[in-house]
Design a protein around this motif. Structure first.
Motif: not given
Length: 684
Positions: A436-453
């Motif tokens: 990255i970035p010459e041969f692969l695309t840069p990326y944004d990363y968003y961890p999403t926390i999911v809690e149990l009911t």
């Protein structure tokens, strides 16, 4: 070459102006498409100028031509003074600083074709840019406007005039005076004078004008804007088959030959493992005087067609498919191929088969009985480390290439060691961060926390207590322990709030743009219902679709006729979906082979794709755990967080992504370490 390919076929007036001549269609394009050299001195380093000046340069490059541009940088007064005073140590520093914003503008202001052509020519050394800075007796800008074209027969045309090649100049009344060197001695003299003037400026020998080369850092920044999957012209240094390996691929091939033609390529998904292996194969076969067998083994049948397409680029057009679903006569074909090779008949033979068929007893016996030289190329080689599949790794394959982003088998040290030993170790590694970035695309990363009911959390806690009691018993029932662990994992896998989070992420995305949603079998129907409800055009992509249907879906997805693909594990290995710009990972495991492959699906280069965005769900029982919950979950979540850290490490928004992960670490008292855990794996 015909006369139509030369300047002499053109009717260029002695004077042209914008009132009655379309400069692009009637001047630049006809000349550039017939040129092998283009020297240009003009204007300023701006995106407007580059957009205009680069018209037709891809045609020039296709002819094997080169271009040299002299222009004036746009600098602040104090920077001008520093350069005019000849402070050489400041040249690169000043230009680097002042040109950086302009280079960033190239990425957004230039249309794709223009940006890609310029970037490739810069990278290949076909286009050089230098800056002219008047000094001493001259106090203004470099404001000349002239150029020289040359065709393959040496015919030259020079022009000089008021036109500055900016976007605005096409709307002005502007004019050029043109000299055509083949028409008369006077024209030839005019061309020679213009070229002499250009060459003197370019070389820095022109009095009162200093010339500064494009700083290396800026050159690399422009070169990095090129699309590696779509070169706009033939590589000028390509081999006879039209193939040129990237520098790191070249290094991998060289390392393989140095290791007695054995070795593993550990390369990040999307960096061209297939191409690298075929480059090694091609050179290997070229070096041999006797017919050779090449066996390419893939984990899934749908990858066979992809390999066939890549093989064709190297000039090998008839590989044999030897596995049941593609060829019911594969046993007879294998026997005949090996018999011919053993007798020294015919030419090299390429076979594409599956891991399963490679390990088939008949296939193994035939290879053992043959007496021919053989090269094995094992795609996604980690799949051959299981107790059954490793039977396929025969000593008769004297030459060996193993490919994988993750050659280490998860929770199978014995299988991992067998693969490493058989292939002669890892001879080349190329990481995601390097690509990255010459041969692969840069990326944004968003961890999403999911809690149990609340209800799910209560069930989870009850199962945790039962699991702890069962596992602590002196005569623990292993079957009961496994069953309880599976039931608890299923609560995580099917957490109801995943769908709440999905709706939230889709709302954040707004209009989807080439979206992949990774699910599991229990989620896929509900996910499709949600996408339908929101009005997103989607289709599932699973093992139930045959190869033809998959190709149709991928084509429609690339063209934007489908907004989203809802996929299960069949996209984990090998399937190319480079147009993907957004991904939602609703279902994951701690197995690095799977999540690294999934990330790789999203990061491949594609025209118009500037970055990718990944939303990754992690399920925790609660973000306010009791001590008992924190203690029971600590080991499991530690492994989960390794995946998140792996994703965050090379993301553009690394720090904000890590901060989100850190919240889980703090609540559950997880100390960051690299030790391997032995807790039961769960899927999220």
């Amino acid at each position: 070459m015909t006369d139509d390919d030369l300047f002499t076929s053109l009717n260029i007036p002695r004077v042209i102006d914008t009132s009655d001549v379309n400069f692009v269609d009637e001047f630049y394009n006809p000349l550039l498409s017939r040129s092998v050299e283009y020297k240009r001195g003009v204007g300023y380093f701006t995106t407007n100028w580059l957009r205009s000046a680069s018209r037709g340069v891809a045609k020039l490059a296709e002819n094997g031509g080169t271009a040299k541009w002299i222009m004036s940088p746009i600098l602040e007064q104090e920077d001008w003074e520093a350069l005019k005073l000849g402070q050489e140590a400041k040249h690169d520093e000043v230009l680097q600083q002042q040109l950086a914003d302009t280079v960033r503008d190239l990425q957004y202001d230039l249309e794709y074709q223009t940006r890609n052509a310029i970037a490739w020519m810069i990278a290949d050394g076909l286009l050089e840019i230098r800056f002219a800075i008047p000094k001493d007796d001259l106090h203004g800008d470099f404001h000349d406007k002239f150029g020289i074209f040359r065709d393959s027969e040496g015919n030259q045309l020079a022009f000089h005039g008021s036109k500055n090649d900016s976007a605005h100049s096409f709307e002005n009344y502007e004019a050029y005076t043109v000299d055509c060197g083949w028409l008369s001695d006077r024209d030839a003299e005019g061309v020679a004078l213009q070229e002499k003037r250009f060459d003197e400026i370019w070389s820095g020998s022109k009095e009162n004008v200093e010339v500064v080369s494009l700083p290396e850092g800026i050159r690399q920044d422009i070169a990095s804007l090129r699309d590696h999957e779509h070169r706009p012209y033939t590589d000028p240094e390509q081999s006879d088959n039209g193939i040129t390996l990237r520098p790191y691929q070249r290094e991998a091939v060289d390392n393989w030959f140095a290791n007695q033609r054995q070795g593993l390529f550990r390369m990040a998904t999307g960096t061209g493992k297939t191409f690298t292996a075929l480059g090694a194969m091609d050179e290997f076969l070229e070096s041999r005087s006797t017919p050779t067998l090449v066996v390419i083994a893939v984990p899934y049948t749908h990858l066979a067609d992809q390999w066939k397409n890549e093989i064709a680029k190297f000039g090998y057009n008839n590989p044999k498919f030897l596995y049941g679903s593609a060829n019911t006569q594969w046993k007879e074909d294998l026997s005949r191929i090996l018999s011919d090779l053993t007798l020294g008949m015919g030419s090299d033979q390429l076979i594409i088969t599956t891991h399963t068929t490679l390990a088939n007893e008949y296939f193994r016996d035939q290879i053992k009985r043959s007496n021919c030289d053989a090269l094995l190329i094992a795609d996604e080689v980690h799949g051959l480390g299981s107790e059954h599949q490793r039977k396929a790794l025969l000593k008769e394959y004297e030459y060996r290439i193993g490919l994988s982003a993750t050659p280490k088998r998860h929770y199978d040290e014995e299988g991992s060691e067998h693969i490493l030993d058989y292939f002669g170790g890892i001879v080349f590694e190329y990481t995601l961060g390097e690509a990255i970035p010459e041969f692969l695309t840069p990326y944004d990363y968003y961890p999403t926390i999911v809690e149990l009911t609340e209800e799910e959390l209560e069930d989870y806690n009850n199962l945790s207590k039962r699991l702890a009691t069962a596992a602590a018993s002196d005569d623990a029932d292993e079957e009961l322990v496994n069953r309880l662990a599976m039931k608890r994992a299923n609560i995580i896998k099917s957490a109801e709030n995943k769908y709440v989070s999905l709706r939230s992420v889709l709302s954040r995305i707004g209009e989807p743009d080439h979206l992949l949603v990774y699910t599991n079998s229990g989620q896929i129907d509900h996910v499709q219902d949600i996408l339908n409800e929101i009005g997103i055009r989607q289709h599932k992509f699973t093992y139930r679709e045959d190869n033809d249907e998959r190709q149709r879906l991928l084509s429609n997805f690339d063209k934007g006729e489908i907004d989203a693909l809802v996929a299960m594990r069949c996209l984990d290995e090998g399937v190319d979906v480079p147009s993907t710009k957004q991904a939602i990972l609703m279902s994951n495991t701690g197995n690095p082979m799977q999540f690294i492959q999934r990330r790789g699906r999203v990061l491949r280069k594609y025209p118009g794709k500037e970055k990718a965005i990944i939303y990754d769900f992690i399920v925790v029982p609660t973000m306010n755990p009791t001590e008992s919950i924190a203690e029971s979950e600590r080991g499991i979540l530690r492994k989960e967080l390794r995946r998140f850290e792996e994703f965050a490490e090379n993301a553009r928004n690394e720090h904000s992504a890590r901060n989100k992960i850190e919240g889980i670490r703090m609540e559950y008292g997880i100390v960051e370490d690299n030790d391997e855990d032995t807790d039961s794996e769960r899927s999220s």
